[in-house]
Enzyme design. Structure first.
Site, PDB file in Angstrom:
ATOM      1  N   LYS A  43      73.111  15.719  54.992  1.00  0.00           N
ATOM      2  CA  LYS A  43      72.859  17.356  55.599  1.00  0.00           C
ATOM      3  C   LYS A  43      71.469  17.998  54.873  1.00  0.00           C
ATOM      4  O   LYS A  43      70.458  17.443  54.095  1.00  0.00           O
ATOM      5  CB  LYS A  43      73.126  18.017  53.302  1.00  0.00           C
ATOM      6  CG  LYS A  43      73.265  19.589  53.916  1.00  0.00           C
ATOM      7  CD  LYS A  43      74.473  20.169  52.277  1.00  0.00           C
ATOM      8  CE  LYS A  43      74.156  21.523  52.110  1.00  0.00           C
ATOM      9  NZ  LYS A  43      75.172  22.174  50.782  1.00  0.00           N
ATOM     10  N   SER A  98      77.912  25.627  51.031  1.00  0.00           N
ATOM     11  CA  SER A  98      77.006  25.481  52.021  1.00  0.00           C
ATOM     12  C   SER A  98      76.796  23.735  52.977  1.00  0.00           C
ATOM     13  O   SER A  98      76.058  24.015  54.196  1.00  0.00           O
ATOM     14  CB  SER A  98      75.579  25.803  51.800  1.00  0.00           C
ATOM     15  OG  SER A  98      75.270  24.594  51.040  1.00  0.00           O
ATOM     16  N   SER A 156      79.776  24.561  47.133  1.00  0.00           N
ATOM     17  CA  SER A 156      79.213  24.191  48.326  1.00  0.00           C
ATOM     18  C   SER A 156      80.132  22.755  49.225  1.00  0.00           C
ATOM     19  O   SER A 156      80.067  22.172  50.057  1.00  0.00           O
ATOM     20  CB  SER A 156      77.541  24.063  48.447  1.00  0.00           C
ATOM     21  OG  SER A 156      77.115  24.933  47.853  1.00  0.00           O
TER      22      SER A 156
END
Length: 481
Positions: free
Chosen positions: A90, A165, A189
Site C-alpha cells: 500500500k 482505505s 481499512s
C-alpha cells in the site's frame, strides 16, 4: 463460485493460483518465481487500466526479486513463507526506493530510504513486490480516490466503492493481479475493502505484526499505537494464515509488538460463538442478514454452538473512536487544509459534523482523557465476555458496497455511511483480531460476514473463516465490470 486454486493448472494461469499454492510450487521447483511474477505482471497489464488498483508497477524490480528467489531455491537456502510470491504494498507504507505518497500530491516525491517493519518482514519472507496499491488521500476514507493517483473502481461494479482505505489492495487481490495484497486498518481499512470486493481480509491483534506508520523520525500518535494494525488481503483464508506468519516476526522499531504462539492453546469444545445479528445504529439489509444467518448455519454444521447475543460493548466503542481518533486527527487539520484534496477535506468536515452530536463541537482534555480510561474498561468487559464466547460472528457492515462518494454528498449521507460501518471503528478501538470473509454474491455485489476472536487468537478466527469458505466457495477472480 468455484475453487480455482488448483496447482495442476497451466503456468499461463498462474495468476489464478493462491499464494499458498504458488509458494508450494516455487519451493518444490514445480514452477518458478519468474513464471509466477510474469503471470502477475501480465494480469496487471490486462486489468489494472480498468480498475486503477495499482498506481505504481515495477516490472524490472519484481523480476529481479523473482530471479533472486529462484536462485535461492536452486542453492538450497532457507525459504520464507511467501518465497517468490507476487504481492503489493500500500502506498501509505515505506518501501525502500519508492515514494510513500499516501495519496497526497504534495508527498509524491517522498521516497523512502528503508522498508517499514511490516514491509521488511515481507521482503525477508521472500515475497516479490510487483506494485503499490492505491489509497484515498491520507488513507482517510472508505472510498479510494485522490488527486494524485485517481479513483480505484470496484471490479464488481464501477459505480460502487472498492472500499477504503485499502481499496487498491482489495481490487488487486480480487482480480488476480497479486496473490496477496498488504493493507492496514485503524478504522476498517482492511475489512471493509475486503467485504466490498469479495476477498478475505485479516485485521490482526494490535501488536501481532510489527508496524510503523508515517515518517520514520516522527512520534506515533496514541491512536496509531493503540489501534492501527497491518494485515493481508487475499482471495482465500489459507493465504491470510500464510501471510500472517510472514509478516509477524519481531522488529525493534515497533513499540508494542508481541509474539504469542500461533496456534494458541486448545479451546474447550464445542466452541461457543456469540452471534451479533442485528444491533447497533444501523439495521442490516436483507442481504447482510441472509449472509449472517447462512454463516451461522455453516458454523453450527461444523460443530460450533452459535447463540444470538446482545451487543456487549461495541456501540459505545464505535462512538468512542470518534472522540479519541478524531481528536488526535484534529491536530493534522492545518496540514490537511494545506495539501489535502477536496474529498479528504469534505470527509473530515462531515465526520466532525456527525461526531459533535455525541461529543460536542470540540471536546476538552478531561473528556479526551476519560475516553481513554473508558476504553480500558470496555476492553476488560469484552475480554470477560469472550471467556464464554471465544469467537463472535457479526456483520462487516450493515450495507453492501456504497455508491461512489456517498461520504461527501452531504452530512446526512455521511451519517448513513458511518452508521452502516459502525463495527469498522468499534473493533480497532478495542484492539481485538477480526476478519472479513465472503459468503457469496447478492444483487451483483459481494456479501460476507465478520469474525472476531480473543486477543492474539487469530488462529481461532482463521479456523472459523475456513469453515465458512469451505461452504461458500472462493469468489473467482473476475474481469472488471
Amino acid at each position: 463460485m468455484t475453487n480455482i486454486f488448483d496447482p495442476a493448472q497451466q503456468p499461463s494461469e498462474l495468476w489464478r493460483w493462491s499464494a499458498t499454492a504458488l509458494a508450494h510450487g516455487i519451493r518444490t521447483g514445480a514452477i518458478s518465481s519468474r513464471e509466477a511474477t510474469l503471470a502477475s505482471l501480465q494480469r496487471i497489464e490486462q486489468v489494472n487500466p480498468h480498475v486503477n488498483a495499482l498506481v505504481e508497477v515495477s516490472p524490472e524490480e519484481a523480476l529481479e526479486m523473482a530471479d533472486a528467489a529462484d536462485r535461492a531455491v536452486a542453492s538450497g537456502e532457507n525459504l520464507g513463507p511467501l518465497h517468490g510470491v507476487p504481492v503489493s504494498i500500500k502506498v501509505n507504507s515505506d518501501q525502500k526506493g519508492h515514494a510513500t505518497t499516501n495519496g497526497v500530491v504534495a508527498f509524491k516525491d517522498m521516497v523512502a530510504h528503508e522498508d517499514a517493519p511490516h514491509v521488511a518482514n515481507l521482503r525477508r519472507s521472500g515475497a516479490v513486490f510487483v506494485g503499490r496499491s492505491n489509497t484515498p488521500a491520507f488513507s482517510y476514507r472508505w472510498f479510494t480516490n485522490n488527486d494524485l493517483h485517481g479513483r480505484t473502481l470496484n471490479p464488481w461494479d464501477a459505480t460502487r466503492t472498492p472500499g477504503g482505505s485499502s481499496g487498491g489492495a482489495a481490487a488487486a487481490a480480487a482480480t488476480g493481479m497479486v496473490a496477496m495484497a498488504h493493507g492496514n486498518d485503524i478504522g476498517g481499512s482492511i475489512r471493509q475493502p475486503a467485504y466490498c470486493c469479495g476477498v478475505t481480509g485479516l485485521r490482526p491483534t494490535v501488536g501481532r505484526i510489527p508496524s510503523w506508520f508515517g515518517p520514520a523520525n516522527a512520534d506515533q500518535a496514541l491512536s496509531v499505537q493503540t489501534m492501527l494494525t497491518q494485515g493481508p488481503l487475499a482471495r482465500c483464508v489459507s493465504d491470510l494464515r500464510l501471510s500472517l506468519a510472514a509478516m509477524s516476526p519481531f522488529d525493534p522499531r515497533d513499540l508494542v509488538h508481541a509474539s504469542p504462539a500461533l496456534p494458541g492453546p486448545g479451546l474447550a469444545r464445542p466452541i461457543k460463538v456469540a452471534f451479533l445479528r442485528d444491533a447497533g445504529p444501523s439495521k442490516p439489509t436483507a442481504a447482510a442478514l441472509a449472509a449472517l444467518d447462512q454463516a451461522a448455519d455453516w458454523l453450527r454444521d461444523a460443530g460450533y454452538v452459535v447463540e444470538e447475543v446482545a451487543d456487549p460493548v461495541f456501540e459505545e466503542a464505535y462512538k468512542l473512536w470518534y472522540l479519541l481518533a478524531m481528536e488526535e486527527f484534529r491536530q493534522l487539520m492545518p496540514l490537511v487544509e494545506e495539501v489535502g484534496d477536496y474529498g479528504m477535506k469534505k470527509t473530515a468536515e462531515h465526520y466532525y459534523a456527525v461526531a459533535k452530536d455525541w461529543w460536542g463541537e470540540q471536546p476538552d482534555l478531561t473528556t479526551y482523557m476519560n475516553g481513554y480510561a473508558r476504553r480500558g474498561t470496555l476492553i476488560v468487559k469484552l475480554q470477560q465476555f469472550m471467556q464464554k464466547y471465544p469467537l463472535m460472528l457479526m456483520p462487516v457492515a450493515a450495507e453492501q458496497a456504497f455508491e461512489q462518494d456517498a461520504d461527501i454528498q452531504s452530512v446526512e449521507s455521511m451519517r448513513r455511511v458511518m452508521a452502516a460501518n459502525w463495527l469498522m471503528m468499534a473493533i480497532p478501538m478495542l484492539g481485538f483480531p477480526a476478519m472479513s470473509v465472503p459468503t457469496g454474491v447478492a444483487g451483483g455485489l459481494p456479501v460476507g460476514v465478520q469474525l472476531l476472536g480473543q486477543r492474539f487468537r487469530e488462529d481461532v478466527v482463521l479456523d472459523a473463516g475456513e469453515v465458512i469458505e469451505a461452504r461458500a466457495g472462493i469468489l473467482t477472480p473476475i474481469d472488471p465490470r
